[in-house]
Design a protein around this motif. Structure first.
Motif, PDB file in Angstrom:
ATOM      1  N   GLN A  14      22.491  -9.382  36.054  1.00 47.72           N
ATOM      2  CA  GLN A  14      21.337 -10.314  35.677  1.00 47.72           C
ATOM      3  C   GLN A  14      20.528  -9.957  34.542  1.00 47.72           C
ATOM      4  O   GLN A  14      20.376 -10.645  33.523  1.00 47.72           O
ATOM      5  N   GLU A  15      20.328  -8.723  34.643  1.00 45.03           N
ATOM      6  CA  GLU A  15      19.650  -8.174  33.183  1.00 45.03           C
ATOM      7  C   GLU A  15      20.486  -8.168  31.896  1.00 45.03           C
ATOM      8  O   GLU A  15      20.120  -8.351  31.055  1.00 45.03           O
ATOM      9  N   VAL A  16      21.864  -7.882  32.181  1.00 45.27           N
ATOM     10  CA  VAL A  16      22.723  -8.055  31.080  1.00 45.27           C
ATOM     11  C   VAL A  16      22.709  -9.463  30.580  1.00 45.27           C
ATOM     12  O   VAL A  16      22.914  -9.372  29.219  1.00 45.27           O
ATOM     13  N   VAL A  17      22.922 -10.445  31.450  1.00 45.10           N
ATOM     14  CA  VAL A  17      22.768 -11.896  31.078  1.00 45.10           C
ATOM     15  C   VAL A  17      21.521 -12.275  30.220  1.00 45.10           C
ATOM     16  O   VAL A  17      21.717 -12.589  29.150  1.00 45.10           O
ATOM     17  N   GLU A  18      20.486 -11.622  30.839  1.00 48.81           N
ATOM     18  CA  GLU A  18      19.142 -11.987  29.987  1.00 48.81           C
ATOM     19  C   GLU A  18      19.357 -11.232  28.598  1.00 48.81           C
ATOM     20  O   GLU A  18      18.754 -12.078  27.678  1.00 48.81           O
ATOM     21  N   GLU A  19      19.566  -9.911  28.546  1.00 53.17           N
ATOM     22  CA  GLU A  19      19.656  -9.461  27.251  1.00 53.17           C
ATOM     23  C   GLU A  19      20.821 -10.035  26.147  1.00 53.17           C
ATOM     24  O   GLU A  19      20.368 -10.096  24.979  1.00 53.17           O
ATOM     25  N   ALA A  20      21.859 -10.482  26.866  1.00 56.45           N
ATOM     26  CA  ALA A  20      22.873 -11.193  25.989  1.00 56.45           C
ATOM     27  C   ALA A  20      22.298 -12.546  25.397  1.00 56.45           C
ATOM     28  O   ALA A  20      22.448 -12.976  24.540  1.00 56.45           O
ATOM     29  N   THR A  21      21.503 -13.286  26.227  1.00 54.02           N
ATOM     30  CA  THR A  21      20.914 -14.418  25.672  1.00 54.02           C
ATOM     31  C   THR A  21      19.964 -14.224  24.781  1.00 54.02           C
ATOM     32  O   THR A  21      19.882 -14.941  23.930  1.00 54.02           O
ATOM     33  N   SER A  22      19.121 -13.013  25.002  1.00 54.25           N
ATOM     34  CA  SER A  22      18.086 -12.879  23.829  1.00 54.25           C
ATOM     35  C   SER A  22      18.655 -12.414  22.466  1.00 54.25           C
ATOM     36  O   SER A  22      18.361 -13.020  21.738  1.00 54.25           O
ATOM     37  N   VAL A  23      19.869 -11.836  22.717  1.00 51.91           N
ATOM     38  CA  VAL A  23      20.490 -11.277  21.424  1.00 51.91           C
ATOM     39  C   VAL A  23      21.012 -12.467  20.817  1.00 51.91           C
ATOM     40  O   VAL A  23      21.000 -12.715  19.646  1.00 51.91           O
ATOM     41  N   MET A  24      21.622 -13.330  21.455  1.00 54.86           N
ATOM     42  CA  MET A  24      22.397 -14.416  21.020  1.00 54.86           C
ATOM     43  C   MET A  24      21.283 -15.366  20.367  1.00 54.86           C
ATOM     44  O   MET A  24      21.384 -16.147  19.312  1.00 54.86           O
ATOM     45  N   GLY A  25      20.059 -15.659  21.004  1.00 53.97           N
ATOM     46  CA  GLY A  25      18.846 -16.208  20.565  1.00 53.97           C
ATOM     47  C   GLY A  25      18.614 -15.924  19.173  1.00 53.97           C
ATOM     48  O   GLY A  25      18.111 -16.521  18.159  1.00 53.97           O
ATOM     49  N   HIS A  26      18.303 -14.321  19.051  1.00 51.08           N
ATOM     50  CA  HIS A  26      17.924 -13.938  17.784  1.00 51.08           C
ATOM     51  C   HIS A  26      18.991 -14.142  16.727  1.00 51.08           C
ATOM     52  O   HIS A  26      18.650 -14.300  15.688  1.00 51.08           O
ATOM     53  N   ILE A  27      20.411 -13.877  16.843  1.00 49.07           N
ATOM     54  CA  ILE A  27      21.399 -14.210  16.062  1.00 49.07           C
ATOM     55  C   ILE A  27      21.456 -15.770  15.577  1.00 49.07           C
ATOM     56  O   ILE A  27      21.483 -15.935  14.487  1.00 49.07           O
ATOM     57  N   ILE A  28      21.129 -16.438  16.470  1.00 51.43           N
ATOM     58  CA  ILE A  28      20.958 -18.112  16.055  1.00 51.43           C
ATOM     59  C   ILE A  28      19.702 -18.106  14.985  1.00 51.43           C
ATOM     60  O   ILE A  28      20.023 -19.013  13.929  1.00 51.43           O
ATOM     61  N   ASN A  29      18.751 -17.422  15.440  1.00 47.08           N
ATOM     62  CA  ASN A  29      17.740 -17.728  14.629  1.00 47.08           C
ATOM     63  C   ASN A  29      17.932 -16.955  13.177  1.00 47.08           C
ATOM     64  O   ASN A  29      17.340 -17.718  12.017  1.00 47.08           O
ATOM     65  N   ILE A  30      18.615 -15.992  13.009  1.00 42.69           N
ATOM     66  CA  ILE A  30      18.962 -15.384  11.661  1.00 42.69           C
ATOM     67  C   ILE A  30      19.830 -16.259  10.916  1.00 42.69           C
ATOM     68  O   ILE A  30      19.624 -16.342   9.890  1.00 42.69           O
ATOM     69  N   ILE A  31      20.811 -16.833  11.489  1.00 43.02           N
ATOM     70  CA  ILE A  31      21.692 -17.700  10.841  1.00 43.02           C
ATOM     71  C   ILE A  31      20.892 -18.906  10.369  1.00 43.02           C
ATOM     72  O   ILE A  31      21.149 -19.392   9.376  1.00 43.02           O
TER      73      ILE A  31
END
Length: 69
Positions: A14-31
């Motif tokens: 569950q922690e891995v999923v939360e971190e991956a979701t957070s990282v994807m959110g940051h990548i989407i914002n950067i793009i």
């Protein structure tokens, strides 16, 4: 779906999923920020060219030199 699997797998998953979701959110914002920057730059260039016809002619000549025959 991924969260349901993570809940079944345990707290670490569950922690891995939360971190991956957070990282994807940051990548989407950067793009998104990069695309907005490019859009603003192109819009500014087009506005400048529209206000200065000589700039458009110069741009055409430079493009012809760069991408010539």
């Amino acid at each position: 779906m991924a969260e349901a699997v993570a809940l079944a797998a345990g707290p670490v998953a569950q922690e891995v999923v939360e971190e991956a979701t957070s990282v994807m959110g940051h990548i989407i914002n950067i793009i998104r920020q990069a695309l907005l920057f490019v859009y603003d730059q192109v819009k500014g260039m087009l506005r400048y060219i529209a206000e200065n016809p000589l700039a458009f002619i110069t741009l055409c000549v430079n493009m012809a030199i760069i991408f010539g025959p």
